[in-house]
Design a protein around this motif. Sequence first.
Motif, PDB file in Angstrom:
ATOM      1  N   ALA A 229      -7.405   1.780   5.259  1.00  0.00           N
ATOM      2  CA  ALA A 229      -7.689   0.379   5.456  1.00  0.00           C
ATOM      3  C   ALA A 229      -6.202  -0.327   5.578  1.00  0.00           C
ATOM      4  O   ALA A 229      -6.265  -1.303   6.620  1.00  0.00           O
ATOM      5  CB  ALA A 229      -8.051  -0.044   3.926  1.00  0.00           C
TER       6      ALA A 229
ATOM      7  N   ASP B 242      -6.276   9.024   3.364  1.00  0.00           N
ATOM      8  CA  ASP B 242      -7.204   8.630   2.087  1.00  0.00           C
ATOM      9  C   ASP B 242      -7.806   7.116   2.921  1.00  0.00           C
ATOM     10  O   ASP B 242      -7.354   6.322   3.697  1.00  0.00           O
ATOM     11  CB  ASP B 242      -6.901   8.534   0.990  1.00  0.00           C
ATOM     12  CG  ASP B 242      -5.673   7.457   0.499  1.00  0.00           C
ATOM     13  OD1 ASP B 242      -5.672   6.320   1.040  1.00  0.00           O
ATOM     14  OD2 ASP B 242      -4.918   7.687  -0.332  1.00  0.00           O
ATOM     15  N   ASP B 243      -8.710   6.632   2.309  1.00  0.00           N
ATOM     16  CA  ASP B 243      -9.614   5.323   2.517  1.00  0.00           C
ATOM     17  C   ASP B 243      -8.502   4.280   2.380  1.00  0.00           C
ATOM     18  O   ASP B 243      -8.524   3.434   3.203  1.00  0.00           O
ATOM     19  CB  ASP B 243     -10.812   5.033   1.711  1.00  0.00           C
ATOM     20  CG  ASP B 243     -11.920   6.096   2.198  1.00  0.00           C
ATOM     21  OD1 ASP B 243     -11.656   6.668   3.292  1.00  0.00           O
ATOM     22  OD2 ASP B 243     -13.063   6.171   1.681  1.00  0.00           O
ATOM     23  N   GLU B 244      -7.668   4.192   1.404  1.00  0.00           N
ATOM     24  CA  GLU B 244      -6.779   3.069   1.014  1.00  0.00           C
ATOM     25  C   GLU B 244      -5.896   2.859   2.384  1.00  0.00           C
ATOM     26  O   GLU B 244      -5.480   1.778   2.764  1.00  0.00           O
ATOM     27  CB  GLU B 244      -6.058   3.263  -0.291  1.00  0.00           C
ATOM     28  CG  GLU B 244      -6.861   2.858  -1.361  1.00  0.00           C
ATOM     29  CD  GLU B 244      -7.592   1.372  -1.313  1.00  0.00           C
ATOM     30  OE1 GLU B 244      -6.639   0.574  -1.080  1.00  0.00           O
ATOM     31  OE2 GLU B 244      -8.685   1.416  -1.523  1.00  0.00           O
ATOM     32  N   GLN B 245      -5.323   4.221   2.769  1.00  0.00           N
ATOM     33  CA  GLN B 245      -4.286   4.111   3.830  1.00  0.00           C
ATOM     34  C   GLN B 245      -4.818   3.871   5.079  1.00  0.00           C
ATOM     35  O   GLN B 245      -4.339   3.087   5.971  1.00  0.00           O
ATOM     36  CB  GLN B 245      -3.554   5.756   3.699  1.00  0.00           C
ATOM     37  CG  GLN B 245      -2.639   5.851   2.729  1.00  0.00           C
ATOM     38  CD  GLN B 245      -2.158   7.404   2.484  1.00  0.00           C
ATOM     39  OE1 GLN B 245      -3.096   8.188   2.697  1.00  0.00           O
ATOM     40  NE2 GLN B 245      -1.056   7.514   2.107  1.00  0.00           N
TER      41      GLN B 245
ATOM     42  N   SER C  84       0.815  -1.198   0.042  1.00  0.00           N
ATOM     43  CA  SER C  84      -0.037   0.103   0.054  1.00  0.00           C
ATOM     44  C   SER C  84       0.841   1.206  -0.024  1.00  0.00           C
ATOM     45  O   SER C  84       1.941   1.360   0.110  1.00  0.00           O
ATOM     46  CB  SER C  84      -1.130   0.008   1.185  1.00  0.00           C
ATOM     47  OG  SER C  84      -0.246   0.442   2.437  1.00  0.00           O
TER      48      SER C  84
END
Length: 172
Positions: free
Chosen positions: A123, A118-121, A29
Amino acid sequence: MARFNVFATAVMPKFVKYVVSASRVVQASSLPRTLEELVNIRASQINGCGACLDMHVKEALAAGESPLRLSLVAAWRETTVFTDAERAVLALTEQATRLADSSGIDDEVWAEVAAHFDDEQLAAIVAQISLINALNRLNVITQQKGGSYDPARLAEAQAAATSGVDPTTVSV
């Protein structure tokens, strides 16, 4: 001394193989490796996992983290060496690691983390906190000791996993 040789069992090497595979998702990620290691260190301090502390302090150094910052992780609130984003993640790590001591994650703590990532981070952060807590429990339950971790052994196991060699035959 460890309670038993977990890697001499049929179950544990397979279990660890899948946990290591899950950790690769986080490593792939956009989460900075040093932040990942700060999460690992703080949770391991709280859980009293010497084996994970040994590993993740050495991995953090290898990732470029400074010895000063590593020596101050346990007292992050009383220092000036961590960014606001890192402080938010450390607060979340503490609350998530101490779930039994609270009513969960405070909305304010979550909002502060969400303001920086952000949402990816997000997660990846949640996944890493979950993974390190699972590994802490495994090591504390079986009384794995810290002090002998060699970063080259992890690299060897990871290389074996990607080359088709059964990583359960490589000791970590």
